[in-house]
Design a protein around this motif. Structure first.
Motif, PDB file in Angstrom:
ATOM      1  N   PRO A  43       0.683  -1.048   0.220  1.00  0.00           N
ATOM      2  CA  PRO A  43       0.381   0.034  -0.538  1.00  0.00           C
ATOM      3  C   PRO A  43       0.720   1.179   0.501  1.00  0.00           C
ATOM      4  CG  PRO A  43      -0.983  -1.732   1.566  1.00  0.00           C
ATOM      5  CD  PRO A  43       0.693  -1.905   0.942  1.00  0.00           C
ATOM      6  N   GLY A  44       0.247   2.174  -1.114  1.00  0.00           N
ATOM      7  CA  GLY A  44       0.702   3.707  -0.972  1.00  0.00           C
ATOM      8  C   GLY A  44       3.042   3.518  -1.341  1.00  0.00           C
ATOM      9  N   LYS A  45       3.157   2.309  -2.121  1.00  0.00           N
ATOM     10  CA  LYS A  45       4.375   2.049  -2.520  1.00  0.00           C
ATOM     11  C   LYS A  45       4.818   1.702  -4.254  1.00  0.00           C
ATOM     12  CE  LYS A  45       7.030   0.842   1.414  1.00  0.00           C
ATOM     13  NZ  LYS A  45       7.890   0.738   1.841  1.00  0.00           N
ATOM     14  N   GLU A  46       5.386   1.672  -4.952  1.00  0.00           N
ATOM     15  CA  GLU A  46       5.276   1.286  -5.761  1.00  0.00           C
ATOM     16  C   GLU A  46       5.692  -0.767  -6.816  1.00  0.00           C
ATOM     17  OE1 GLU A  46       7.382   5.470  -8.419  1.00  0.00           O
ATOM     18  OE2 GLU A  46       8.909   3.509  -7.934  1.00  0.00           O
ATOM     19  N   ARG A  47       5.269  -0.326  -7.218  1.00  0.00           N
ATOM     20  CA  ARG A  47       5.544  -2.077  -7.447  1.00  0.00           C
ATOM     21  C   ARG A  47       6.953  -2.786  -8.054  1.00  0.00           C
ATOM     22  NH1 ARG A  47       1.144  -5.136 -11.360  1.00  0.00           N
ATOM     23  NH2 ARG A  47       2.048  -3.271 -13.409  1.00  0.00           N
ATOM     24  N   GLU A  48       7.431  -3.732  -7.100  1.00  0.00           N
ATOM     25  CA  GLU A  48       9.126  -3.573  -6.793  1.00  0.00           C
ATOM     26  C   GLU A  48       9.039  -5.688  -7.654  1.00  0.00           C
ATOM     27  OE1 GLU A  48      10.227  -3.891  -3.362  1.00  0.00           O
ATOM     28  OE2 GLU A  48       9.503  -5.316  -2.738  1.00  0.00           O
ATOM     29  N   PHE A  49      10.100  -5.406  -8.371  1.00  0.00           N
ATOM     30  CA  PHE A  49      10.215  -7.077  -8.554  1.00  0.00           C
ATOM     31  C   PHE A  49      10.842  -7.863  -7.318  1.00  0.00           C
ATOM     32  CE2 PHE A  49      12.651 -10.295 -10.796  1.00  0.00           C
ATOM     33  CZ  PHE A  49      14.079 -10.748  -9.851  1.00  0.00           C
TER      34      PHE A  49
ATOM     35  N   GLN B 141      -3.952 -10.481 -12.038  1.00  0.00           N
ATOM     36  CA  GLN B 141      -4.153  -9.690 -11.595  1.00  0.00           C
ATOM     37  C   GLN B 141      -4.000  -9.436  -9.714  1.00  0.00           C
ATOM     38  OE1 GLN B 141      -7.052  -7.526 -13.030  1.00  0.00           O
ATOM     39  NE2 GLN B 141      -6.552  -8.670 -14.463  1.00  0.00           N
ATOM     40  N   GLY B 142      -3.322 -10.021  -9.883  1.00  0.00           N
ATOM     41  CA  GLY B 142      -2.439 -10.089  -8.397  1.00  0.00           C
ATOM     42  C   GLY B 142      -3.308 -11.310  -7.189  1.00  0.00           C
ATOM     43  N   THR B 143      -2.539 -11.191  -6.327  1.00  0.00           N
ATOM     44  CA  THR B 143      -3.268 -11.555  -4.924  1.00  0.00           C
ATOM     45  C   THR B 143      -2.229 -11.669  -3.866  1.00  0.00           C
ATOM     46  OG1 THR B 143      -3.199 -14.087  -3.550  1.00  0.00           O
ATOM     47  CG2 THR B 143      -1.343 -14.036  -5.153  1.00  0.00           C
ATOM     48  N   GLN B 144      -3.483 -11.379  -2.605  1.00  0.00           N
ATOM     49  CA  GLN B 144      -3.269 -11.087  -1.642  1.00  0.00           C
ATOM     50  C   GLN B 144      -2.392 -11.643  -0.382  1.00  0.00           C
ATOM     51  OE1 GLN B 144      -3.437  -6.879  -0.436  1.00  0.00           O
ATOM     52  NE2 GLN B 144      -2.457  -7.899   1.237  1.00  0.00           N
ATOM     53  N   VAL B 145      -1.654 -10.539  -0.411  1.00  0.00           N
ATOM     54  CA  VAL B 145      -1.028 -11.176   0.959  1.00  0.00           C
ATOM     55  C   VAL B 145      -0.864 -10.474   1.919  1.00  0.00           C
ATOM     56  CG1 VAL B 145       1.213 -12.614   2.089  1.00  0.00           C
ATOM     57  CG2 VAL B 145       0.238 -12.947  -0.554  1.00  0.00           C
ATOM     58  N   THR B 146      -0.954 -11.022   3.084  1.00  0.00           N
ATOM     59  CA  THR B 146      -1.192 -10.299   4.375  1.00  0.00           C
ATOM     60  C   THR B 146      -0.084 -11.393   5.440  1.00  0.00           C
ATOM     61  OG1 THR B 146      -2.864  -9.053   4.157  1.00  0.00           O
ATOM     62  CG2 THR B 146      -1.951  -8.730   5.897  1.00  0.00           C
ATOM     63  N   VAL B 147       1.046 -10.001   5.821  1.00  0.00           N
ATOM     64  CA  VAL B 147       1.306 -10.891   7.288  1.00  0.00           C
ATOM     65  C   VAL B 147       1.142 -10.179   8.730  1.00  0.00           C
ATOM     66  CG1 VAL B 147       3.752 -11.899   7.984  1.00  0.00           C
ATOM     67  CG2 VAL B 147       2.932 -11.979   5.765  1.00  0.00           C
TER      68      VAL B 147
ATOM     69  N   ASN C 175       8.862 -18.721   2.991  1.00  0.00           N
ATOM     70  CA  ASN C 175       9.208 -19.007   3.638  1.00  0.00           C
ATOM     71  C   ASN C 175       9.390 -17.557   4.775  1.00  0.00           C
ATOM     72  OD1 ASN C 175       8.443 -21.334   2.837  1.00  0.00           O
ATOM     73  ND2 ASN C 175      10.900 -21.737   2.050  1.00  0.00           N
ATOM     74  N   SER C 176       9.756 -18.114   6.267  1.00  0.00           N
ATOM     75  CA  SER C 176      10.426 -16.682   7.031  1.00  0.00           C
ATOM     76  C   SER C 176       9.620 -15.053   6.922  1.00  0.00           C
ATOM     77  CB  SER C 176      11.538 -17.151   6.981  1.00  0.00           C
ATOM     78  OG  SER C 176      12.106 -18.173   7.677  1.00  0.00           O
ATOM     79  N   LEU C 177       8.017 -16.078   7.049  1.00  0.00           N
ATOM     80  CA  LEU C 177       7.945 -14.543   6.471  1.00  0.00           C
ATOM     81  C   LEU C 177       7.305 -13.074   7.805  1.00  0.00           C
ATOM     82  CD1 LEU C 177       4.003 -15.479   4.332  1.00  0.00           C
ATOM     83  CD2 LEU C 177       6.793 -14.049   2.804  1.00  0.00           C
ATOM     84  N   LYS C 178       7.874 -11.858   6.839  1.00  0.00           N
ATOM     85  CA  LYS C 178       7.954 -10.536   7.971  1.00  0.00           C
ATOM     86  C   LYS C 178       6.914  -9.764   7.397  1.00  0.00           C
ATOM     87  CE  LYS C 178      12.300 -11.148   7.263  1.00  0.00           C
ATOM     88  NZ  LYS C 178      14.075 -10.340   7.020  1.00  0.00           N
ATOM     89  N   PRO C 179       5.892  -8.985   8.375  1.00  0.00           N
ATOM     90  CA  PRO C 179       5.049  -8.448   8.298  1.00  0.00           C
ATOM     91  C   PRO C 179       5.608  -6.882   6.996  1.00  0.00           C
ATOM     92  CG  PRO C 179       5.461  -7.847  10.093  1.00  0.00           C
ATOM     93  CD  PRO C 179       6.465  -9.407   9.344  1.00  0.00           C
ATOM     94  N   GLU C 180       6.876  -7.089   6.680  1.00  0.00           N
ATOM     95  CA  GLU C 180       7.434  -6.297   5.527  1.00  0.00           C
ATOM     96  C   GLU C 180       6.570  -7.280   4.519  1.00  0.00           C
ATOM     97  OE1 GLU C 180       8.983  -6.547   8.057  1.00  0.00           O
ATOM     98  OE2 GLU C 180      11.024  -6.697   7.418  1.00  0.00           O
ATOM     99  N   ASP C 181       6.449  -8.351   3.907  1.00  0.00           N
ATOM    100  CA  ASP C 181       6.454  -8.446   2.594  1.00  0.00           C
ATOM    101  C   ASP C 181       5.186  -8.125   2.441  1.00  0.00           C
ATOM    102  OD1 ASP C 181       8.266 -11.437   4.088  1.00  0.00           O
ATOM    103  OD2 ASP C 181       8.872 -10.062   2.756  1.00  0.00           O
ATOM    104  N   THR C 182       3.951  -8.307   2.871  1.00  0.00           N
ATOM    105  CA  THR C 182       2.390  -7.797   3.631  1.00  0.00           C
ATOM    106  C   THR C 182       2.488  -6.784   1.281  1.00  0.00           C
ATOM    107  OG1 THR C 182       1.668  -7.481   5.349  1.00  0.00           O
ATOM    108  CG2 THR C 182       0.304  -6.786   3.864  1.00  0.00           C
TER     109      THR C 182
END
Length: 123
Positions: free
Chosen positions: A40-46, A115-121, A83-90
């Motif tokens: 949210p609020g950021k550009e798409r990143e590789f 279209q994308g899929t939401q990941v929330t950590v 693996n080892s997901l972090k909140p910043e991976d949301t």
């Protein structure tokens, strides 16, 4: 024409794992397949890519060692094991296909997008 449909996103606690899938219609075995994400609020990143012959993969520094990209050309499917997901991976995670590009790490190098899929950590 190539169509891409992502799945596998969801809500997970920090330290947990998810596996995203990208099902492709059309002849994607000749494409380099990549994953991008947009918070949210950021550009798409590789995030990562895998070449058509599965000879090589490449990862963003932020996910190196935690994420693994793979593909099954027989099933026309690309995967992203996280693996080892972090909140910043949301973020919303997007699958993309690039034809005839060397080392594609920029959005503009990709020809088709899902279209994308939401990941929330959660922390």
């Amino acid at each position: 024409q190539v169509q891409l449909v992502e799945s596998g996103g969801g809500l997970v606690q920090a330290g947990g794992s998810l596996r995203l899938s990208c099902a492709a219609s059309g002849r994607t075995f000749s494409y380099t397949m990549g994953w991008f994400r947009q918070a949210p609020g950021k550009e798409r990143e590789f995030v990562a890519y895998i070449t058509r012959s599965i000879v090589s993969t490449y990862y963003a520094d932020s996910v190196q060692g935690r994420f693994t990209i793979s593909r099954d050309n027989a099933k026309n499917t690309v995967y992203l094991q996280m693996n080892s997901l972090k909140p910043e991976d949301t973020a919303v995670y997007f699958c993309a296909a690039a034809f005839g590009k060397w080392n594609p790490r920029e959005e503009r190098e990709y020809d088709y997008w899902g279209q994308g899929t939401q990941v929330t950590v959660s922390s």
